[in-house]
Design a protein around this motif. Structure first.
Motif, PDB file in Angstrom:
ATOM      1  N   ALA A  15       0.828  -1.205   0.000  1.00  0.00           N
ATOM      2  CA  ALA A  15       0.000   0.000   0.000  1.00  0.00           C
ATOM      3  C   ALA A  15       0.862   1.255   0.000  1.00  0.00           C
ATOM      4  O   ALA A  15       0.612   2.197  -0.761  1.00  0.00           O
ATOM      5  CB  ALA A  15      -0.937  -0.007   1.201  1.00  0.00           C
ATOM      6  N   GLY A  16       1.880   1.290   0.852  1.00  0.00           N
ATOM      7  CA  GLY A  16       2.722   2.480   0.937  1.00  0.00           C
ATOM      8  C   GLY A  16       3.484   2.752  -0.343  1.00  0.00           C
ATOM      9  O   GLY A  16       3.549   3.897  -0.819  1.00  0.00           O
ATOM     10  N   VAL A  17       4.083   1.710  -0.923  1.00  0.00           N
ATOM     11  CA  VAL A  17       4.849   1.885  -2.158  1.00  0.00           C
ATOM     12  C   VAL A  17       3.925   2.283  -3.305  1.00  0.00           C
ATOM     13  O   VAL A  17       4.255   3.149  -4.120  1.00  0.00           O
ATOM     14  CB  VAL A  17       5.625   0.594  -2.487  1.00  0.00           C
ATOM     15  N   ARG A  18       2.741   1.671  -3.375  1.00  0.00           N
ATOM     16  CA  ARG A  18       1.795   2.027  -4.431  1.00  0.00           C
ATOM     17  C   ARG A  18       1.380   3.498  -4.309  1.00  0.00           C
ATOM     18  O   ARG A  18       1.303   4.220  -5.310  1.00  0.00           O
ATOM     19  CB  ARG A  18       0.578   1.120  -4.343  1.00  0.00           C
ATOM     20  N   LEU A  19       1.118   3.956  -3.087  1.00  0.00           N
ATOM     21  CA  LEU A  19       0.724   5.349  -2.877  1.00  0.00           C
ATOM     22  C   LEU A  19       1.826   6.301  -3.349  1.00  0.00           C
ATOM     23  O   LEU A  19       1.557   7.269  -4.073  1.00  0.00           O
ATOM     24  CB  LEU A  19       0.422   5.582  -1.399  1.00  0.00           C
ATOM     25  N   ARG A  21       4.223   5.738  -5.501  1.00  0.00           N
ATOM     26  CA  ARG A  21       4.387   5.671  -6.959  1.00  0.00           C
ATOM     27  C   ARG A  21       3.273   6.426  -7.678  1.00  0.00           C
ATOM     28  O   ARG A  21       3.523   7.173  -8.629  1.00  0.00           O
ATOM     29  CB  ARG A  21       4.417   4.212  -7.412  1.00  0.00           C
ATOM     30  N   ARG A  22       2.045   6.259  -7.217  1.00  0.00           N
ATOM     31  CA  ARG A  22       0.928   6.938  -7.859  1.00  0.00           C
ATOM     32  C   ARG A  22       1.016   8.450  -7.686  1.00  0.00           C
ATOM     33  O   ARG A  22       0.682   9.215  -8.595  1.00  0.00           O
ATOM     34  CB  ARG A  22      -0.401   6.420  -7.294  1.00  0.00           C
ATOM     35  N   LEU A  23       1.476   8.898  -6.526  1.00  0.00           N
ATOM     36  CA  LEU A  23       1.653  10.343  -6.331  1.00  0.00           C
ATOM     37  C   LEU A  23       2.638  10.889  -7.357  1.00  0.00           C
ATOM     38  O   LEU A  23       2.425  11.960  -7.935  1.00  0.00           O
ATOM     39  CB  LEU A  23       2.148  10.634  -4.914  1.00  0.00           C
TER      40      LEU A  23
END
Length: 405
Positions: A15-19, A21-23
């Motif tokens: 979840a943290g890495v995806r957030l 990356r998406r930012l």
């Protein structure tokens, strides 16, 4: 970037890495990820594949975030908007995101913890890369391994250990394997798959005691007095949202950290995503909802004030790999019918396949599939859409058309 505008994420998992990356993809300033594990961020869902020897640890690594700080956060000062860290440093934030994940449930068994509150030699949780690597070093052909827990994680661990040549015994308190996800027929197929691998499965049995000699595990005793000799014990008894930091900071917490549709906690400057978050009464504990939450929050933090998270209709999928063909299963929605529901079931004992869907008021409300999952994509889309099924007989086509995905 000043601390009063910076996004800081506690947790460098999916979840943290995806957030983060998406930012970046949305053109927002980079977030600072704070993770306490020494390893590069990785996909926890695939740890059983590492244990089985199918993947090296680097294969399941996630794309490395630009801003990653390795330290452990010990406290949140909401008034000052700062984080205290175990190394004595302090981190300021404008927006804080809790992506702290979950901890393994350690059952209250006699003999499980020594006077130093550490697990005995040979007893392993199975949640982190370190857990996985310690287990991988300990397993060898012929070693006697007892897996406590017959859910998704326990089945995965038992399969991986058996593939590595261990003599595996699985102890499950419920009456069948993966009872939360699968119906009885699908559970029996999982049981057959494990027993074909040589796994000895004990259901409807409660573990009472872990017996150790000189600080090293020797056996696991069941409530009926039967003892399972053990060189290794794997604790696969589920997970619990990791909410300690949130509770200490005075945030609203029930099973998980309470969040609204903006994934905002009771503090407007703090959000939560993933396994630690409880949205609309649900703690999902699965990868798909965590990723959807991260995407929604990234859009919101990047300036889309309309972005919201409305919940996930999540599908559980498990692929058990090994020297022979993979054993695949998937489950979604309500796999047990209510009175008045229609059930369509197709089974092929020779091929080891099983497909079942539950229909209520012309809507697909759930299903479970084992083996040859070509249809799972089309069925999941029909379920997720929650639309009435057309009356021209497409359901049997969905169940039998292997090109459905």
């Amino acid at each position: 970037m000043t601390s009063n505008t910076r996004v800081v994420v506690i947790g460098a998992g999916l979840a943290g890495v995806r957030l983060a990356r998406r930012l970046g993809e949305l053109g927002a300033p980079p977030a600072l990820l704070v993770g306490e594990e020494e390893h590069a961020p990785y996909n926890r869902v695939l740890l059983a594949e590492v244990l089985a020897g199918r993947y090296a640890p680097e294969v399941i690594a996630l794309p490395r975030p630009a801003g990653l700080l390795r330290t452990r956060v010990t406290a949140i000062d909401r008034a000052a908007r700062t984080l205290a860290c175990a190394d004595g440093t302090s981190i300021g934030y404008g927006t804080l995101v809790l992506a702290t994940g979950s901890n393994p449930v350690l059952p209250p068994l006699r003999g499980l913890f020594g006077p130093d509150h550490r697990l005995p030699e040979g007893v392993h949780a199975f949640r982190t890369m370190d857990d996985c690597l310690r287990l991988a070093r300990a397993v060898r052909p012929g070693v006697r391994a007892v897996v406590i827990g017959g859910g998704l994680l326990g089945v995965s661990a038992a399969r991986a250990l058996a593939v590595r040549g261990a003599q595996v015994m699985l102890a499950q308190q419920a009456e069948r394997l993966m009872e939360r996800q699968l119906d009885p027929d699908a559970s029996r197929l999982v049981l057959r798959h494990l027993t074909d691998l040589g796994v000895e499965v004990h259901t409807e049995c409660r573990v009472r005691d872990v017996r150790c000699v000189g600080g090293t595990v020797r056996s696991v005793e069941l409530a009926d007095g039967y003892a399972l000799d053990a060189d290794l014990v794997v604790l696969a008894c589920g997970v619990r949202p990791r909410t300690g930091l949130a509770e200490q900071a005075g945030l609203a917490v029930r099973k998980g950290v309470l969040v609204d549709d903006a994934l905002r906690t009771s503090d407007p400057h703090i959000h939560a995503v993933g396994d630690c978050a409880q949205h609309d009464g649900t703690v999902y504990g699965l990868a798909a909802p965590a990723l959807e939450q991260a995407d929604a929050l990234a859009a919101l933090l990047a300036g889309d004030m309309r972005a919201r998270y409305g919940g996930t209709r999540s599908l559980t999928r498990l692929t058990l790999t090994g020297p022979d063909s993979p054993f695949d299963l998937a489950a979604f929605g309500e796999t047990e019918p209510r009175p008045g529901d229609d059930v369509v079931r197709l089974a092929d004992a020779t091929r080891g396949t099983y497909r079942k869907v539950v229909v209520r008021d012309d809507r697909l409300v759930g299903g479970v599939l084992v083996g040859e999952l070509g249809t799972v994509g089309a069925l999941a889309r029909a379920w997720e859409g929650a639309e009435p099924l057309p009356d021209d007989g497409p359901l049997l086509h969905l169940l039998t058309n292997d090109g459905g995905s």
